[in-house]
Design an enzyme around this catalytic site. Structure first.
Site, PDB file in Angstrom:
ATOM      1  N   ARG A 168       0.822  -1.213   0.000  1.00  0.00           N
ATOM      2  CA  ARG A 168       0.000   0.000   0.000  1.00  0.00           C
ATOM      3  C   ARG A 168       0.861   1.271   0.000  1.00  0.00           C
ATOM      4  O   ARG A 168       0.523   2.268   0.622  1.00  0.00           O
ATOM      5  CB  ARG A 168      -0.923   0.047   1.225  1.00  0.00           C
ATOM      6  CG  ARG A 168      -2.004  -1.007   1.259  1.00  0.00           C
ATOM      7  CD  ARG A 168      -2.974  -0.839   0.095  1.00  0.00           C
ATOM      8  NE  ARG A 168      -4.170  -1.635   0.285  1.00  0.00           N
ATOM      9  CZ  ARG A 168      -4.278  -2.930  -0.013  1.00  0.00           C
ATOM     10  NH1 ARG A 168      -3.256  -3.572  -0.543  1.00  0.00           N
ATOM     11  NH2 ARG A 168      -5.415  -3.570   0.197  1.00  0.00           N
ATOM     12  N   SER A 241     -10.659  -0.155   2.796  1.00  0.00           N
ATOM     13  CA  SER A 241      -9.946  -0.341   4.071  1.00  0.00           C
ATOM     14  C   SER A 241      -9.501   1.026   4.574  1.00  0.00           C
ATOM     15  O   SER A 241      -8.793   1.740   3.859  1.00  0.00           O
ATOM     16  CB  SER A 241      -8.702  -1.203   3.871  1.00  0.00           C
ATOM     17  OG  SER A 241      -9.046  -2.511   3.543  1.00  0.00           O
ATOM     18  N   GLU A 336      -5.195   4.559   5.784  1.00  0.00           N
ATOM     19  CA  GLU A 336      -4.868   4.322   4.380  1.00  0.00           C
ATOM     20  C   GLU A 336      -5.239   5.526   3.500  1.00  0.00           C
ATOM     21  O   GLU A 336      -4.420   5.976   2.702  1.00  0.00           O
ATOM     22  CB  GLU A 336      -5.571   3.045   3.914  1.00  0.00           C
ATOM     23  CG  GLU A 336      -4.807   2.347   2.818  1.00  0.00           C
ATOM     24  CD  GLU A 336      -5.536   1.147   2.258  1.00  0.00           C
ATOM     25  OE1 GLU A 336      -5.362   0.057   2.801  1.00  0.00           O
ATOM     26  OE2 GLU A 336      -6.278   1.316   1.280  1.00  0.00           O
TER      27      GLU A 336
END
Ligand code: EPU
Length: 342
Positions: A168, A241, A336
């Site tokens: 990520r 997420s 995130e």
């Protein structure tokens, strides 16, 4: 249409972010070509406005209004290069819808991105957080990224190894504002083994996992698995997420496991990636909701805007969750999505 005519003022952004939070862009422009992108940047610089580049709006939280120019990348393009018996290179303009590109590639019989079906957002945003799901990450197939480097004002082509990909994470995420991605290239294959080992996918496929599945069949399976657990942003506004899965040392994991024998972690060399969803779930947040925002009742990693929540409402909830996970497990959760505006 002249650049000036394309410039809009005081544009409401709630339809342009998947959390559907309300925020106003002082100026706004849809940009479908490199010439317009350069023009928009020059306009903002000349007039002293900061810029925000928006793709599908699926990985950000508007903490408030944006006082500068919002540029929405809409460069649409989709074609194949270097096709041979084993594979082909798919070139995608940054504004292409990611999920449509997955279906396009899979239905043409090419493998490599079928596990990434239904991830919201655009192709140009995909490298920024190195999107990943069901055991596959974008960096597994990405050949190169074409981007406008704002430091030099040149169009650059960065090869995979230059993009600094990690879980990520990427060079683009670590140097915010520097690169504006205009296109990506992916090398897809006709015969590369399918990745069917991720637990949820394996369970869904059952015995069919042993059969010779098409890339499209795998994409369909991924879609079904996602529909079971992840909310559709068009129905329950969310940003996927909300936290990364935290990576801890082997020692910290052992300590956690001694205190919480069920803790979910995936070892990777000397570190362990913890399931943030498990930590949040165990801290009692799954299905929580207040008047406006809450936590999804089937996946604790996803925050939902139920009813007119603001970006601040979402961020307050995220902060409460982080604090309680920190208190209970001593683990720091990292958000995130990016925070913009306000
Ligand atoms: N779990 C819970 N409670 C929950 C949900 C999950 O205890 O409410 C446990 C599960 O039992 C499982 C573990 O947590 O053992 C992991 O859950 P899951 O397999 O659903 O995956 P995840 O770690 O929660 C990651 C990605 C998702 C991606 C899935 C599937 C991150 C931050 N998230 O979620 O990505 O779709 O794996 O590969 O890496 C996204 O980035 O927006 C996203 C949805």
């Amino acid at each position: 249409m002249s650049l000036k005519a394309k410039l809009q003022e005081n544009v409401e952004l709630s339809a342009l972010n998947t959390l559907r939070v309300s925020a106003t862009a002082r100026f706004y422009m849809d940009v479908a070509s490199l010439a317009d992108l350069r023009g928009a940047l020059v306009w903002a610089e000349t007039n002293g406005y900061t810029t925000l580049v928006l793709g599908g709006g699926s990985n950000l939280v508007f903490a408030g209004d944006f006082a500068g120019l919002v540029i929405r990348i809409q460069m649409a393009d989709r074609y194949w290069e270097q096709a041979d018996d084993t594979g082909a290179t798919l070139v995608l303009g940054a504004g292409e819808n990611w999920h449509h590109a997955v279906l396009y590639a899979a239905s043409a019989g090419y493998r490599g991105i079928e596990n990434l079906a239904l991830i919201p957002g655009t192709a140009g945003a995909a490298p920024v957080q190195n999107i990943g799901a069901y055991g596959v990450e974008l960096c597994d197939t990405l050949v190169s990224v074409t981007a406008l480097d704002r430091e030099t004002n040149e169009l650059v082509c960065l090869e995979n190894a230059e993009c600094g990909f990690a879980y990520r994470d990427s060079l683009f995420k670590r140097s915010p504002g520097r690169y504006i991605i205009t296109a990506i290239r992916l090398r897809l294959s006709r015969d590369k083994p399918l990745q069917l080992g991720y637990r949820d996918l394996e369970e869904y496929l059952g015995d069919t996992a042993d059969k010779d599945l098409s890339a499209f069949a795998v994409a369909e399976a991924v879609m079904a698995v996602r529909h079971r657990k992840l909310p559709d942003p068009a129905i329950l506004p969310n940003a996927g997420s909300f936290f990364k899965n935290p990576v801890v040392s082997g020692e910290q994991f052992n300590e956690l496991q001694a205190a919480h024998p069920d803790v979910v972690g995936y070892p990777k060399s000397r570190t362990v990636k913890l399931a943030a969803a498990w930590l949040i779930d165990q801290s009692g947040w799954k299905g929580y909701r207040n008047a406006r925002v809450g936590v999804h009742n089937r996946q604790a990693l996803v925050l939902i805007n139920h009813s007119g929540g603001t970006g601040q409402d979402v961020l307050e909830l995220a902060s409460d969750i982080r604090q309680s996970v920190q208190k209970r497990f001593g683990v720091e959760l990292e958000m995130e999505p990016g925070i913009v505006g306000g």
